[in-house]
Scaffold this motif. Structure first.
Motif, PDB file in Angstrom:
ATOM      1  N   ARG A 163       0.768  -1.310   0.073  1.00  0.00           N
ATOM      2  CA  ARG A 163      -0.193   0.477  -0.382  1.00  0.00           C
ATOM      3  C   ARG A 163       1.001   0.999   0.251  1.00  0.00           C
ATOM      4  NH1 ARG A 163      -4.325   2.241   4.176  1.00  0.00           N
ATOM      5  NH2 ARG A 163      -2.679   2.087   5.323  1.00  0.00           N
ATOM      6  N   TYR A 164       0.254   2.383  -0.991  1.00  0.00           N
ATOM      7  CA  TYR A 164       1.151   3.430  -0.622  1.00  0.00           C
ATOM      8  C   TYR A 164       0.595   4.709  -1.012  1.00  0.00           C
ATOM      9  CZ  TYR A 164       5.409   2.264  -2.896  1.00  0.00           C
ATOM     10  OH  TYR A 164       7.208   1.912  -3.548  1.00  0.00           O
ATOM     11  N   ARG A 165       0.992   5.279   0.937  1.00  0.00           N
ATOM     12  CA  ARG A 165      -0.105   6.391   0.950  1.00  0.00           C
ATOM     13  C   ARG A 165       0.720   7.940   0.803  1.00  0.00           C
ATOM     14  NH1 ARG A 165      -1.786   6.905   7.523  1.00  0.00           N
ATOM     15  NH2 ARG A 165      -0.150   5.748   7.414  1.00  0.00           N
ATOM     16  N   VAL A 166       1.072   8.517   0.540  1.00  0.00           N
ATOM     17  CA  VAL A 166       1.251   9.817   0.227  1.00  0.00           C
ATOM     18  C   VAL A 166       0.537  11.485   0.071  1.00  0.00           C
ATOM     19  CG1 VAL A 166       2.735  10.671  -1.890  1.00  0.00           C
ATOM     20  CG2 VAL A 166       2.271   8.462  -2.670  1.00  0.00           C
ATOM     21  N   VAL A 167       1.798  11.458   0.748  1.00  0.00           N
ATOM     22  CA  VAL A 167       1.083  13.212   0.622  1.00  0.00           C
ATOM     23  C   VAL A 167       2.211  14.185   0.154  1.00  0.00           C
ATOM     24  CG1 VAL A 167       0.476  15.516   2.624  1.00  0.00           C
ATOM     25  CG2 VAL A 167       0.318  13.087   2.949  1.00  0.00           C
ATOM     26  N   TYR A 168       1.519  15.194  -0.775  1.00  0.00           N
ATOM     27  CA  TYR A 168       2.013  16.041  -1.564  1.00  0.00           C
ATOM     28  C   TYR A 168       1.307  17.566  -0.962  1.00  0.00           C
ATOM     29  CZ  TYR A 168       1.971  12.099  -5.010  1.00  0.00           C
ATOM     30  OH  TYR A 168       2.154  11.132  -5.571  1.00  0.00           O
ATOM     31  N   GLU A 169       2.660  18.644  -1.513  1.00  0.00           N
ATOM     32  CA  GLU A 169       2.177  19.551  -1.035  1.00  0.00           C
ATOM     33  C   GLU A 169       1.753  20.910  -2.195  1.00  0.00           C
ATOM     34  OE1 GLU A 169       5.877  21.202   0.409  1.00  0.00           O
ATOM     35  OE2 GLU A 169       6.964  21.751  -1.418  1.00  0.00           O
ATOM     36  N   ARG A 170       1.113  21.236  -1.720  1.00  0.00           N
ATOM     37  CA  ARG A 170       0.096  21.907  -3.307  1.00  0.00           C
ATOM     38  C   ARG A 170       1.472  23.126  -4.188  1.00  0.00           C
ATOM     39  NH1 ARG A 170      -4.014  25.870   0.165  1.00  0.00           N
ATOM     40  NH2 ARG A 170      -4.669  24.041   0.748  1.00  0.00           N
ATOM     41  N   ALA A 171       1.942  23.087  -3.902  1.00  0.00           N
ATOM     42  CA  ALA A 171       3.414  23.403  -4.802  1.00  0.00           C
ATOM     43  C   ALA A 171       4.162  23.060  -5.955  1.00  0.00           C
ATOM     44  CB  ALA A 171       4.711  24.272  -4.217  1.00  0.00           C
ATOM     45  N   PHE A 172       4.023  20.977  -5.357  1.00  0.00           N
ATOM     46  CA  PHE A 172       4.511  19.881  -6.254  1.00  0.00           C
ATOM     47  C   PHE A 172       3.827  19.634  -7.237  1.00  0.00           C
ATOM     48  CE2 PHE A 172       3.812  15.788  -7.857  1.00  0.00           C
ATOM     49  CZ  PHE A 172       4.495  15.158  -7.237  1.00  0.00           C
ATOM     50  N   PHE A 173       2.209  20.893  -7.628  1.00  0.00           N
ATOM     51  CA  PHE A 173       1.324  20.768  -8.878  1.00  0.00           C
ATOM     52  C   PHE A 173       1.850  21.580  -9.737  1.00  0.00           C
ATOM     53  CE2 PHE A 173      -1.040  17.967  -5.339  1.00  0.00           C
ATOM     54  CZ  PHE A 173      -1.186  17.179  -5.393  1.00  0.00           C
ATOM     55  N   ASP A 174       2.643  22.300  -9.335  1.00  0.00           N
ATOM     56  CA  ASP A 174       3.317  23.212 -10.185  1.00  0.00           C
ATOM     57  C   ASP A 174       4.266  22.580 -11.395  1.00  0.00           C
ATOM     58  OD1 ASP A 174       1.826  25.562  -8.856  1.00  0.00           O
ATOM     59  OD2 ASP A 174       3.054  26.359  -7.292  1.00  0.00           O
ATOM     60  N   GLY A 175       5.107  21.460 -10.656  1.00  0.00           N
ATOM     61  CA  GLY A 175       5.662  21.491 -11.690  1.00  0.00           C
ATOM     62  C   GLY A 175       5.284  20.727 -13.201  1.00  0.00           C
TER      63      GLY A 175
END
Length: 333
Positions: A163-175
Motif C-alpha cells: 500500500r502507498y499513502r502519499v501526501v503532496y504539498e500544493r507547490a508540487f503540482f506546479d511542476g
C-alpha cells in the motif's frame, strides 16, 4: 547434481536417471549404465526405493522401475521450497533481532548517512523493493533525487500488494506533468492527499525504516549534493511515523484517477460529473492554483474559470469555498 534440491545424492541421481532411461532394469543393468559395481548400485536402488522414487516390478524378481519424475520429485521439491521459505522468514526475524541488539549498543547502526543524489535514489529504490506492507511519503516541490513520474519502483511494489499513502504539498503540482503523474499513481492504487506545505521530504517503509534529509539541500541540478539519513527502528523513527500520521489526518484527499460518477441530488436528472470535473474539483479543494490546474489539464484559464462557474451553479454555491464544501459534503470527489 541437478536433483540435489530434491534430496538426492549424486549416486542416487545417477541411478535414477539410468533407470528412467532403461524403464525397467536390474541392479546389474543400472550399474553397467553408470559404470559402477552391481553391489554398490543395489544399495543405491534400495535407497531410492525408500525415498519413493523407484519400485520393484511385480512377478519380475530383481527388476526395478522408476516412479514418474513429476510424481516422485515435484512433491519433494515443494516440501523443500516450503522449508526454504520458512527458513527465510526465520532468518529475517533473527536478523532483525540481531540488528536491534546491535543498534542498542552502536548508534552508527541506527542512522546511516546518504550523500549524493544517485546514492539517495538507489536507497529509495531499495527501500521500496524490500517493503512488504506499506510505503508512506511526503512529496515536496522540486525533486532532489527522483523527478515526478520516474519512480517505477512504486508501480512494482503496488503490483505485489504494497500500500502507498502519499501526501503532496500544493507547490508540487506546479511542476511539469505533476497532476498527470499523480493520476497515474492513483490509478495504480496509490492513495494521495495534499496539504498547503510539508516540513520535509520523507519516505517510510513498513514503519521500520525511513529516509529523510539531514540538511535542506537544493533541487536536483543545483550546486549542493543532498545529504539524507536512513533511520532504522528507534524513537526518532517513531517520531517520523507520528509526524506523517498527523499530516495525513489533516490532508485533503486527491481523487484524480477515477472514472465518471453521478452528480449529486441537486443536479438535474441525467447530468453527470465527468472524470475531468472530479479531477478539477479535487485539485481545487486541495488548494492547487488555477494556473497549475489549467496547465496540467490542458485547459485555458478562461475555460477553467468558466467550468468552475458552471460547477458553482450546479452546486448552488456563491463562492469557491462553498463549492469546495458542497463537493466534499456531496461526495463529488
Amino acid at each position: 547434481m541437478a536433483l540435489e534440491a530434491a534430496g538426492l545424492t549424486g549416486d542416487e541421481e545417477a541411478g535414477y536417471r539410468a533407470l528412467v532411461a532403461l524403464t525397467v532394469g536390474s541392479a546389474e543393468d543400472v550399474a553397467a549404465r553408470v559404470g559402477r559395481g552391481a553391489a554398490e548400485m543395489r544399495g543405491v536402488l534400495a535407497s531410492l526405493e525408500g525415498k519413493g522414487l523407484v519400485g520393484t516390478v511385480p512377478d519380475r524378481p530383481g527388476r526395478f522401475a522408476p516412479v514418474a519424475p513429476d510424481v516422485a520429485l515435484l512433491p519433494r521439491l515443494r516440501q523443500r521450497a516450503e522449508a526454504i521459505d520458512r527458513a527465510r522468514t526465520e532468518l529475517a526475524e533473527l536478523t532483525e533481532v540481531y540488528r536491534g541488539n546491535i543498534r542498542r549498543r552502536n548508534a552508527d547502526q541506527l542512522i546511516e548517512v546518504i550523500t549524493g543524489a544517485e546514492a539517495l535514489r538507489l536507497r529509495l529504490r531499495e527501500l521500496q523493493d524490500q517493503a512488504r506492507h506499506e510505503m508512506v511519503w511526503f512529496c515536496k516541490a522540486e525533486y532532489v533525487a527522483m523527478p515526478s513520474g520516474s519512480n517505477r519502483a512504486e508501480y512494482d511494489a503496488l503490483a505485489r500488494g504494497v500500500r502507498y499513502r502519499v501526501v503532496y504539498e500544493r507547490a508540487f503540482f506546479d511542476g511539469p506533468g505533476a497532476v498527470g503523474n499523480v493520476a497515474d499513481g492513483v490509478r495504480a492504487g496509490e492513495i494521495a492527499r495534499t496539504v498547503p506545505a510539508l516540513p520535509l521530504r520523507l519516505a517510510i517503509a513498513d514503519g521500520s525504516a525511513a529516509v529523510c534529509p539531514l540538511v535542506p539541500g537544493g533541487p536536483a541540478g543545483g550546486d549542493e549534493e543532498p545529504t539524507a539519513a536512513l533511520v532504522r527502528s528507534s524513537s526518532l523513527l517513531d517520531a517520523l511515523v507520528a509526524l506523517f500520521e498527523r499530516y495525513w489526518e489533516s490532508a485533503v484527499p486527491l481523487h484524480v484517477g477515477g472514472g465518471e460518477a453521478p452528480a449529486p441530488h441537486a443536479a438535474e436528472e441525467g447530468q453527470v460529473l465527468s472524470a475531468a470535473d472530479r479531477q478539477l474539483l479535487s485539485l481545487l479543494v486541495g488548494g492547487v492554483t488555477d494556473k497549475a490546474i489549467a496547465s496540467q489539464m490542458g485547459l485555458s484559464r478562461r475555460t477553467l474559470q468558466r467550468r468552475v462557474h458552471q460547477l458553482m451553479e450546479l452546486a448552488g454555491a456563491d463562492t469557491r469555498m462553498q463549492l469546495a464544501w458542497t463537493a466534499a459534503r456531496q461526495d463529488w470527489i
